[in-house]
Design an enzyme around this catalytic site. Sequence first.
Site, short mmCIF file in Angstrom:
data_model
loop_
_atom_site.label_atom_id
_atom_site.label_comp_id
_atom_site.label_asym_id
_atom_site.label_seq_id
_atom_site.Cartn_x
_atom_site.Cartn_y
_atom_site.Cartn_z
N GLY A 17 -26.09 41.69 33.28
CA GLY A 17 -25.95 43.08 32.84
C GLY A 17 -25.26 43.28 31.51
O GLY A 17 -24.67 44.34 31.28
N SER A 18 -25.29 42.29 30.61
CA SER A 18 -24.62 42.49 29.31
C SER A 18 -25.35 43.53 28.47
O SER A 18 -24.73 44.28 27.72
CB SER A 18 -24.50 41.17 28.56
N ASN A 19 -26.66 43.63 28.59
CA ASN A 19 -27.38 44.70 27.88
C ASN A 19 -27.04 46.06 28.48
O ASN A 19 -26.88 47.05 27.75
CB ASN A 19 -28.89 44.46 27.91
N ARG A 70 -45.55 42.56 46.43
CA ARG A 70 -45.09 43.22 45.21
C ARG A 70 -45.36 44.73 45.25
O ARG A 70 -44.54 45.52 44.81
CB ARG A 70 -45.80 42.58 44.00
N ARG A 96 -38.42 40.92 37.60
CA ARG A 96 -39.61 41.00 38.44
C ARG A 96 -40.78 41.53 37.62
O ARG A 96 -40.64 42.54 36.90
CB ARG A 96 -39.39 41.92 39.64
N ILE A 97 -41.95 40.89 37.79
CA ILE A 97 -43.15 41.41 37.16
C ILE A 97 -43.59 42.66 37.94
O ILE A 97 -43.64 42.64 39.16
CB ILE A 97 -44.26 40.34 37.15
N ASN A 112 -38.55 47.49 27.80
CA ASN A 112 -37.95 46.21 28.18
C ASN A 112 -37.42 45.52 26.93
O ASN A 112 -37.91 45.77 25.81
CB ASN A 112 -39.02 45.31 28.83
N HIS A 114 -36.86 41.63 25.44
CA HIS A 114 -37.32 40.27 25.72
C HIS A 114 -36.72 39.32 24.69
O HIS A 114 -36.73 39.63 23.49
CB HIS A 114 -38.85 40.22 25.67
N SER A 141 -37.05 41.20 21.15
CA SER A 141 -38.01 42.30 20.97
C SER A 141 -37.79 43.37 22.02
O SER A 141 -37.65 43.05 23.21
CB SER A 141 -39.45 41.77 21.11
N THR A 146 -46.21 47.32 29.62
CA THR A 146 -47.60 47.60 30.03
C THR A 146 -47.99 46.55 31.07
O THR A 146 -47.18 45.70 31.45
CB THR A 146 -48.56 47.48 28.81
N ASP A 150 -44.88 41.35 28.85
CA ASP A 150 -44.31 41.11 27.52
C ASP A 150 -45.35 41.30 26.42
O ASP A 150 -45.19 40.78 25.31
CB ASP A 150 -43.71 39.70 27.42
N GLU A 179 -29.56 41.44 20.80
CA GLU A 179 -30.10 42.36 21.83
C GLU A 179 -29.18 43.58 22.00
O GLU A 179 -29.64 44.72 22.08
CB GLU A 179 -30.25 41.63 23.16
N1 LIG Z 1 -45.95 44.52 34.22
C1 LIG Z 1 -44.86 44.08 33.54
N2 LIG Z 1 -43.76 43.74 34.24
C2 LIG Z 1 -42.66 43.29 33.56
C3 LIG Z 1 -42.67 43.18 32.16
C4 LIG Z 1 -43.85 43.57 31.45
O1 LIG Z 1 -43.90 43.53 30.20
N3 LIG Z 1 -44.92 44.02 32.18
N4 LIG Z 1 -41.56 42.64 31.49
C5 LIG Z 1 -40.72 41.82 32.35
C6 LIG Z 1 -39.48 41.23 31.79
N5 LIG Z 1 -39.70 39.79 31.62
C7 LIG Z 1 -39.49 39.31 30.36
O2 LIG Z 1 -39.03 40.03 29.44
C8 LIG Z 1 -40.09 38.97 32.70
C9 LIG Z 1 -39.34 38.99 33.88
C10 LIG Z 1 -39.72 38.18 34.95
C11 LIG Z 1 -40.83 37.36 34.86
C12 LIG Z 1 -41.22 36.52 36.04
O3 LIG Z 1 -42.01 35.60 35.92
N6 LIG Z 1 -40.67 36.89 37.21
C13 LIG Z 1 -41.00 36.21 38.48
C14 LIG Z 1 -39.74 35.97 39.27
C15 LIG Z 1 -38.72 35.24 38.43
C16 LIG Z 1 -37.35 35.26 39.13
O4 LIG Z 1 -37.21 35.96 40.17
O5 LIG Z 1 -36.45 34.60 38.58
C17 LIG Z 1 -41.91 37.12 39.32
O6 LIG Z 1 -41.84 38.37 39.17
O7 LIG Z 1 -42.61 36.54 40.17
C18 LIG Z 1 -41.58 37.33 33.69
C19 LIG Z 1 -41.21 38.13 32.60
C20 LIG Z 1 -40.33 42.59 33.59
N7 LIG Z 1 -41.53 42.95 34.26
N1 LIG Z 2 -38.05 38.03 30.54
C1 LIG Z 2 -36.90 38.83 30.80
C2 LIG Z 2 -35.68 38.17 30.17
O1 LIG Z 2 -35.62 36.96 30.02
N2 LIG Z 2 -34.72 39.01 29.80
C3 LIG Z 2 -33.52 38.49 29.22
O2 LIG Z 2 -32.55 38.26 30.23
C4 LIG Z 2 -31.26 38.39 29.62
C5 LIG Z 2 -30.53 39.38 30.47
O3 LIG Z 2 -29.22 39.41 30.07
P1 LIG Z 2 -28.25 40.59 30.61
O4 LIG Z 2 -28.50 40.71 32.11
O5 LIG Z 2 -26.89 40.07 30.26
O6 LIG Z 2 -28.65 41.84 29.88
C6 LIG Z 2 -31.47 38.94 28.20
O7 LIG Z 2 -31.40 37.88 27.25
C7 LIG Z 2 -32.88 39.49 28.26
O8 LIG Z 2 -33.54 39.46 27.02
#
Ligand SMILES: Nc1nc2c(c(=O)[nH]1)N[C@@H](CN(C=O)c1ccc(C(=O)N[C@@H](CCC(=O)O)C(=O)O)cc1)CN2
Ligand SMILES: NCC(=O)N[C@@H]1O[C@H](COP(=O)([O-])[O-])[C@@H](O)[C@H]1O
Length: 210
Positions: A17-19, A70, A96-97, A112, A114, A141, A146, A150, A179
Site C-alpha cells: 500500500g505505498s501508493n 473470477r 487480480r485480473i 491502474n 504498472h 505507467s 481495459t 496492462d 510511482e
Molecule cells: N482486466 C484488467 N485487470 C487488471 C489490469 C488490467 O489492465 N486489466 N491491471 C492489473 C494490474 N496488474 C499489473 O499492473 C496485474 C495484476 C495481477 C496480474 C496477475 O497475473 N494476477 C493473477 C494472480 C497473481 C497473484 O495473486 O499474485 C491472477 O489474477 O490470476 C497481472 C497484472 C490488475 N487487473
Molecule cells: N501488475 C501490478 C503491479 O505489479 N503493481 C505494482 O505493485 C507495487 C505495489 O506497491 P504498493 O502496494 O506499495 O503500492 C507497485 O510497484 C505497483 O506498480
Amino acid sequence: MTSTQRLPIVVLISGRGSNLQAILDQSQTGQLPVEIRAVISNNAQAQGLERAHRAGIETQVLDHRHYPNRETFDRALMKIIDSYTPKLVVLAGFMRILTSEFVRHYQGHLINIHPSLLPNFPGLDTHRRVLLAGMREHGASVHFVTDKVDGGPIILQARIPVYPEDTAETLAARILREEHRIYPKAIRAFAEKKIRLEGEQIVWIKPLEA
Ligand SMILES: Nc1nc2c(c(=O)[nH]1)N[C@@H](CN(C=O)c1ccc(C(=O)N[C@@H](CCC(=O)O)C(=O)O)cc1)CN2
Ligand SMILES: NCC(=O)N[C@@H]1O[C@H](COP(=O)([O-])[O-])[C@@H](O)[C@H]1O
C-alpha cells in the site's frame, strides 16, 4: 477545500500500500482533491489496510479464494465498490485480473499503476524481466484499465535509467519513488477534468508534464 469539490474515490489494494499512502498523504495535505471513501483489499494481511485504519478510512476485505470463480468475486467486489458511489476506482498494487464485466462497469473511471514503460513488460515480475532483457531504461505507467491487461490507454509515464549495478530490488525502490510522484499527479488530472477516456482514446484537456 469542501467535500463537494473532492473527487470521491475507492482504492483497491493487495499488499504493502505505498501508493495508497502517497495518495493518502497528498489528499490530507489538500494537494490532491480526492475523498477516499474506502480501501478494499483481496488480502486480509495487506499492510495497506493498516495505513487506511491509521488515516481513519473505512476498509473492506474480500478474499478472492472464498469465491468459486473470477466472475462471482468481481460481482461481489462491484457491489461493495458501488455502495460507496465513487467517481474513480484506483488500483494501487491490486493483484487480480479483472473480468470484462467489471471493466465495462467502470470503463473510463478505473485506473491502474504498472511498474514498467508500457506497452513493454505487461504482467508481473517486471524489474527482473527488464534486467534480463538488458534494457537501458525502465519506468512506471498510469493507465486506464481495459480488458487487455496492462494494455489500456496510458495517462502518464515516468522513466529511470537502468544502471549496471542495478538489481530487481534497487530498480523496484527507484520505480516506487516515481510511482508515488506520478500516480497522485494522474489522479489530480482526472479530478480536475484535464483528462477523460473516450472509447479507447484519452482526451487531454491540457497536456500534463510528467
Ligand atoms: N482486466 C484488467 N485487470 C487488471 C489490469 C488490467 O489492465 N486489466 N491491471 C492489473 C494490474 N496488474 C499489473 O499492473 C496485474 C495484476 C495481477 C496480474 C496477475 O497475473 N494476477 C493473477 C494472480 C497473481 C497473484 O495473486 O499474485 C491472477 O489474477 O490470476 C497481472 C497484472 C490488475 N487487473
Ligand atoms: N501488475 C501490478 C503491479 O505489479 N503493481 C505494482 O505493485 C507495487 C505495489 O506497491 P504498493 O502496494 O506499495 O503500492 C507497485 O510497484 C505497483 O506498480
